[in-house]
Design a protein around this motif. Structure first.
Motif, PDB file in Angstrom:
ATOM      1  N   SER A   4      43.082  34.791  48.727  1.00  0.00           N
ATOM      2  CA  SER A   4      43.713  36.098  48.950  1.00  0.00           C
ATOM      3  C   SER A   4      43.992  36.326  50.435  1.00  0.00           C
ATOM      4  O   SER A   4      45.062  36.801  50.828  1.00  0.00           O
ATOM      5  CB  SER A   4      42.839  37.219  48.403  1.00  0.00           C
ATOM      6  OG  SER A   4      42.744  37.139  47.002  1.00  0.00           O
ATOM      7  N   GLY A 185      44.233  36.450  40.119  1.00  0.00           N
ATOM      8  CA  GLY A 185      42.945  36.178  39.505  1.00  0.00           C
ATOM      9  C   GLY A 185      42.917  36.636  38.058  1.00  0.00           C
ATOM     10  O   GLY A 185      43.838  36.357  37.286  1.00  0.00           O
ATOM     11  N   THR A 186      41.879  37.351  37.692  1.00  0.00           N
ATOM     12  CA  THR A 186      41.774  37.881  36.327  1.00  0.00           C
ATOM     13  C   THR A 186      42.113  39.372  36.271  1.00  0.00           C
ATOM     14  O   THR A 186      41.859  40.023  35.253  1.00  0.00           O
ATOM     15  CB  THR A 186      40.355  37.648  35.780  1.00  0.00           C
ATOM     16  OG1 THR A 186      39.403  38.261  36.660  1.00  0.00           O
ATOM     17  CG2 THR A 186      40.042  36.163  35.665  1.00  0.00           C
ATOM     18  N   GLU A 238      40.201  28.956  36.607  1.00  0.00           N
ATOM     19  CA  GLU A 238      39.404  30.069  37.132  1.00  0.00           C
ATOM     20  C   GLU A 238      39.953  31.417  36.690  1.00  0.00           C
ATOM     21  O   GLU A 238      39.194  32.366  36.469  1.00  0.00           O
ATOM     22  CB  GLU A 238      39.372  29.996  38.657  1.00  0.00           C
ATOM     23  CG  GLU A 238      38.586  28.815  39.205  1.00  0.00           C
ATOM     24  CD  GLU A 238      38.739  28.667  40.709  1.00  0.00           C
ATOM     25  OE1 GLU A 238      39.203  29.631  41.349  1.00  0.00           O
ATOM     26  OE2 GLU A 238      38.413  27.582  41.237  1.00  0.00           O
ATOM     27  N   ALA A 239      41.281  31.510  36.557  1.00  0.00           N
ATOM     28  CA  ALA A 239      41.914  32.789  36.209  1.00  0.00           C
ATOM     29  C   ALA A 239      42.103  32.957  34.704  1.00  0.00           C
ATOM     30  O   ALA A 239      42.711  33.951  34.273  1.00  0.00           O
ATOM     31  CB  ALA A 239      43.265  32.900  36.919  1.00  0.00           C
TER      32      ALA A 239
END
Length: 309
Positions: A4, A185-186, A238-239
């Motif tokens: 980020s 991301g999530t 990861e996401a």
């Protein structure tokens, strides 16, 4: 790596060199209202200048300049960025890049070599040139600076008020979807959309990151990597990225829909994300807010080729 932070830095770094592409609300026939980001209006007709400029502005460039392999759009973007910053560029493309993208790369002033075979053959030639000359290799998708640059698209989109729960994104080698996963991301659901004839990420998520696939079909010169980039693969894991596949006829139908409804003429790869919605391969839940990235505008053949010198 703090993705980020790196993306935020890159967004400021490349801002003088890229377009802030528009976002529209689209009410397409038979589909729910959605946000469309028109990244095909970026310089050279794709999102690729983001990664190209970020790489050249964040690393020392040798006297030999830069070199890359490309299915077409990355080569045009790197040629454009190199010319803007005053560096020589050597681009290797496979024959399947097609005449329109080959002409676009030549128009940037880059030194272009067309290689028999597919993208992997062009990559081998680019690596040989790097070893011989010391030129800076700018990978089309599997390099941190490339992924970070592509991630600026999603930072920009959120700056513009992205409100969707779910974002649909076409996938080739993984640089764009990796950038999306690195930034979002999530926090939002990410749907990776690929042609059934080039299921690179889809197969890798099922069988492992070293999986190679055969590629063909209408979007192969944009979404035709045989193996997913490891950076993009790891970020997608990861996401919790969801992968779906669309048929070639669904991609061309989405191309036609964008033209007929919005007068936006894009290449097959640029319409692939929308194809998942238009075909019903991805069906939103009631009330689910949807966004779609339109990422490329270099169809083959060039619709104006006959009118140009």
């Amino acid at each position: 790596m703090d993705w980020s932070f790196a993306i935020a830095e890159a967004q400021a770094r490349i801002a003088p060199h890229i377009r802030r592409t528009p976002v529209i609300l689209a009410d397409l026939p038979g589909l729910p209202e959605m946000e469309l980001k028109l990244e095909h209006l970026q310089h050279t007709g794709s999102f690729k200048p983001r990664g190209a400029f970020n790489t050249l502005l964040s690393r020392p460039v040798p006297a030999a300049g830069v070199v890359a392999a490309s299915g077409g759009n990355h080569g045009a973007a790197l040629g454009h960025a190199a010319r803007a910053l005053g560096y020589p560029a050597r681009i290797f493309v496979p024959e399947l890049a097609g005449p329109a993208k080959i002409a676009l790369i030549r128009a940037t002033g880059a030194d272009l070599t067309v290689v028999p075979g597919v993208y992997d053959n062009a990559l081998a030639a680019a690596r040989a040139h790097e070893a011989e000359t010391g030129a800076l290799q700018v990978h089309a998708f599997d390099a941190p600076a490339t992924v970070v640059g592509q991630g600026t698209l999603f930072a920009e989109w959120e700056d513009q008020g992205l409100s969707a729960d779910t974002v649909l994104i076409a996938v080739g080698g993984g640089g764009l979807i990796g950038g999306a996963a690195a930034w979002l991301g999530t926090r939002r659901r990410i749907i990776a959309v690929e042609p059934a004839n080039a299921p690179t990420l889809n197969r890798a998520l099922a069988e492992g990151p070293e999986t190679e696939v055969a590629v063909s079909g209408v979007a192969a010169n944009a979404l035709g990597a045989r193996k997913i980039g490891r950076i993009g693969y790891d970020l997608c894991r990861e996401a919790n990225v969801t992968s779906v596949l669309v048929a070639d006829q669904d991609i061309t139908a989405a191309q036609a829909l964008l033209w007929r409804a919005l007068r936006q003429w894009v290449e097959p790869g640029g319409a692939t994300a929308l194809a998942a919605l238009n075909s019903g391969v991805y069906r939103p839940e009631p009330g689910e807010r949807i966004a779609v990235l339109v990422c490329g505008a270099n169809p083959a053949p060039d619709p104006l080729a006959e009118t140009q010198d």
